[in-house]
Design an enzyme around this catalytic site. Structure first.
Site, PDB file in Angstrom:
ATOM      1  N   CYS A  73     -15.444  60.004 -17.539  1.00 41.00           N
ATOM      2  CA  CYS A  73     -14.578  60.223 -16.386  1.00 41.00           C
ATOM      3  C   CYS A  73     -13.172  59.904 -16.851  1.00 41.00           C
ATOM      4  O   CYS A  73     -12.874  58.762 -17.220  1.00 41.00           O
ATOM      5  CB  CYS A  73     -14.990  59.282 -15.256  1.00 41.00           C
ATOM      6  SG  CYS A  73     -13.774  59.239 -13.935  1.00 41.00           S
ATOM      7  N   CYS A 184     -10.081  66.599 -17.199  1.00 36.06           N
ATOM      8  CA  CYS A 184     -10.955  66.144 -16.112  1.00 36.06           C
ATOM      9  C   CYS A 184     -12.297  66.787 -16.421  1.00 36.06           C
ATOM     10  O   CYS A 184     -12.354  67.989 -16.735  1.00 36.06           O
ATOM     11  CB  CYS A 184     -10.426  66.621 -14.759  1.00 36.06           C
ATOM     12  SG  CYS A 184     -11.609  66.418 -13.409  1.00 36.06           S
TER      13      CYS A 184
HETATM   14  N1  DGL Z   1     -14.225  64.246 -13.243  1.00 34.22           N
HETATM   15  C1  DGL Z   1     -13.419  63.076 -13.104  1.00 34.22           C
HETATM   16  C2  DGL Z   1     -12.391  62.979 -14.207  1.00 34.22           C
HETATM   17  O1  DGL Z   1     -12.704  63.340 -15.335  1.00 34.22           O
HETATM   18  C3  DGL Z   1     -12.936  62.730 -11.716  1.00 34.22           C
HETATM   19  C4  DGL Z   1     -12.750  63.832 -10.732  1.00 34.22           C
HETATM   20  C5  DGL Z   1     -12.527  63.309  -9.326  1.00 34.22           C
HETATM   21  O2  DGL Z   1     -13.452  62.721  -8.793  1.00 34.22           O
HETATM   22  O3  DGL Z   1     -11.405  63.466  -8.802  1.00 34.22           O
HETATM   23  O4  DGL Z   1     -11.299  62.524 -14.022  1.00 34.22           O
END
Ligand code: DGL
Length: 262
Positions: A73, A184
């Site tokens: 994440c 992301c």
């Molecule tokens: N997929 C996550 C990231 O890599 C977070 C996305 C979210 O929940 O806003 O930052």
């Protein structure tokens, strides 16, 4: 050799982009995946909220006696990793800090990033890339939460999403960057639409470098497992059915139960 499990987490299905690559590369490992579906989206949350959330997830993995946690994440790697890295005695692998070691060495002059607002505001990508290559120019852009929503709602290939994708992508393309990091874990799922507006070779998915680093590091520290003892276990904090449905094109979960952990 260490057969304890590896914990992997994200706010929802995004981390499966990392998880599926990891399982392919290290099939003998025992995995626990946590999708924090109750708290999604992370990208619009404050630092305090993200710290509380991340501590809770780490404590859960600690109870499960993991040997390592893969912070699949970007948002919590950007905002929470520095604060909690000393608090746990298992190894933490944060996606940004790990992948940037490799990306910074790629001989590019200018790199753009697309990420959540929280990741962009933390400037974690810029700091990490320039730590390893101070001459590298970095332009960071935070995208609308709709990007994550599209993927979670399983509508990542719908043409009606094009305007919102193009709007944010153009902000970065206008900077004449050599490469764009999909910063992301949900965004690699949007690749097929994004490549309608930009060459497919411009995008970097940090997961590709991240998983190789993890495998090498476990090996170097004699921490690889020699026996898969069970199928990956999946936990979510709410809505297991939605998680199962949206994840199906990325990772086949139909045989596996999804447990609730709040
Ligand atoms: N997929 C996550 C990231 O890599 C977070 C996305 C979210 O929940 O806003 O930052």
């Amino acid at each position: 050799m260490d057969n304890r499990p590896i914990g992997v987490y994200d706010s929802g299905i995004g981390g499966l982009t990392v998880f599926s690559k990891l399982v392919k590369l290290l099939p003998n490992e025992n995995y626990l995946y946590f999708g924090d579906t109750e708290n999604i989206p992370y990208g619009t949350k404050s630092r305090e909220e993200l710290l509380t959330i991340t501590h809770k997830i780490m404590n859960f993995f600690k109870e499960q006696n993991v040997k390592a946690v893969v912070m699949a994440c970007n948002t919590t790697s950007a905002v929470a990793y520095d604060t909690l890295k000393e608090d746990y005695d298992f190894t933490l692998y944060p996606v940004i800090q790990t992948a940037c070691k490799v990306i910074a060495d790629m001989d590019e002059k200018k790199i753009g990033t697309l990420s959540t607002e929280a990741t962009a505001n933390s400037h974690a990508y810029k700091k990490q890339l320039q730590k390893y290559n101070p001459a590298l120019e970095v332009f960071e852009h935070g995208c609308s939460g709709k990007w994550v929503e599209m993927v979670e709602n399983h509508s990542q290939n719908k043409k009606e999403n094009e305007p919102i994708l193009r709007e944010h992508l153009n902000v970065v393309l206008e900077q004449n960057v050599d490469k764009i990091i999909l910063g992301c874990t949900h965004y690699p799922y949007l690749r097929s639409l994004l490549t309608d507006f930009a060459g497919k070779d411009i995008f970097i998915d940090p997961a590709e470098y991240f998983v190789y680093y993890i495998a090498q590091d476990l090996k170097n520290n004699d921490k690889l497992a020699n026996k898969k003892e069970y199928e990956p276990k999946f936990f979510v904090s709410s809505n297991p059915e939605k998680f199962k449905n949206s994840s199906e094109i990325f990772y086949k979960l139909e045989e596996l139960p999804i447990l609730i952990k709040r």
